[in-house]
Design a protein around this motif. Structure first.
Motif: not given
Length: 279
Positions: A58-86
């Motif tokens: 949750e603490r990283y949400w403001p940095f995602m919205d302000s777009d400190c970098h285009k890959n920041f959201r994917l890095t954080v979300c992908g690490t904590f919620l890794p992609k799963c394909s059925p």
């Protein structure tokens, strides 16, 4: 002990954490915004629910919205919620290149915000390189968030705000979001809640938060009043939890963010919106 450490590293590199079935991503800072829809828990940190993940990132949400970098959201979300394909027994973590580009772009802004790059959790050299196999590659150029723009008193074209009066809004909002494509995606997360009709002013609250109302004087924009927020939260909280896997009421809709109504109010309530807002 060394053998356990070695096995943990191998599992992390190959995306083999998690032994449950794929589940839909529900965490709001990730849902619909990272290019995949399902994840598998537990993750590499032992989080077994998305509620735990939400609390952790949750603490990283403001940095995602302000777009400190285009890959920041994917890095954080992908690490904590890794992609799963059925149908697959593995999960995908961010590529090493995805992580390093986000770190280069965001470390300075994190420091300015009183934080720092979380090396223990997002240690980039632990991730595999793009050429080493399946991983979450850097965000394509076409999905890069657009630069911040200022748009005062424009017609509100967000689909969630259809038929809302007044039909005028201003951007950026209080979260420094101005990319209409990303705002639309985030607002659409609340459609199931809107369909329950848990409170008649939920639409007013959502639209006034993500696309604040325009005012005719020098005030940049007007938000919904705190009293409106509190009434909506009281009526909709349990319904929200039931629909979104027990997640807490979203940080962006926490009522302390909104000014309280009064004689000199700088906020909008549904019953007086027409009189104080520009049409």
């Amino acid at each position: 002990m060394f053998l356990q450490f070695f096995v943990a590293v191998v599992l992390a590199i190959n995306g083999c954490y998690g032994d449950g079935a794929c589940e839909e991503v529900m965490v709001p800072m990730c849902r619909g915004l990272v290019g995949y829809t399902h994840t598998r828990l537990p993750n590499r940190f032992g989080h077994t629910t998305q509620v735990q993940v939400y609390r952790a990132i949750e603490r990283y949400w403001p940095f995602m919205d302000s777009d400190c970098h285009k890959n920041f959201r994917l890095t954080v979300c992908g690490t904590f919620l890794p992609k799963c394909s059925p149908g697959s027994n593995t999960t995908e973590l961010p590529c090493r290149e995805t992580c390093f580009s986000a770190k280069r772009g965001c470390s300075k802004k994190l420091k300015q915000g009183g934080s720092k790059w979380p090396n223990k959790q997002l240690k980039c050299n632990r991730f595999r390189r793009k050429r080493q196999g399946s991983c979450l590659k850097p965000v394509p150029r076409r999905l890069t968030p657009r630069p911040l723009r200022y748009a005062y008193c424009e017609r509100n074209t967000f689909s969630v705000c259809e038929n809302l009066s007044p039909p005028i809004r201003t951007l950026p909002n209080m979260f420094l979001q101005s990319d209409e494509r990303l705002i639309e995606i985030e607002m659409n997360q609340y459609r199931p809640l809107l369909q329950t009709q848990c409170h008649e002013n939920l639409q007013f609250l959502l639209c006034g938060t993500f696309a604040p109302f325009c005012q005719s004087d020098q005030q940049p924009f007007v938000q919904p009043c705190r009293e409106t927020c509190e009434a909506v939260k009281t009526a909709c909280l349990e319904t929200f939890r039931g629909l979104y896997g027990g997640l807490p009421w979203p940080a962006k809709l926490q009522c302390h963010r909104y000014p309280s109504g009064g004689a000199q109010s700088l906020c909008a309530a549904p019953n007086d919106a027409e009189s104080i807002l520009q049409n």
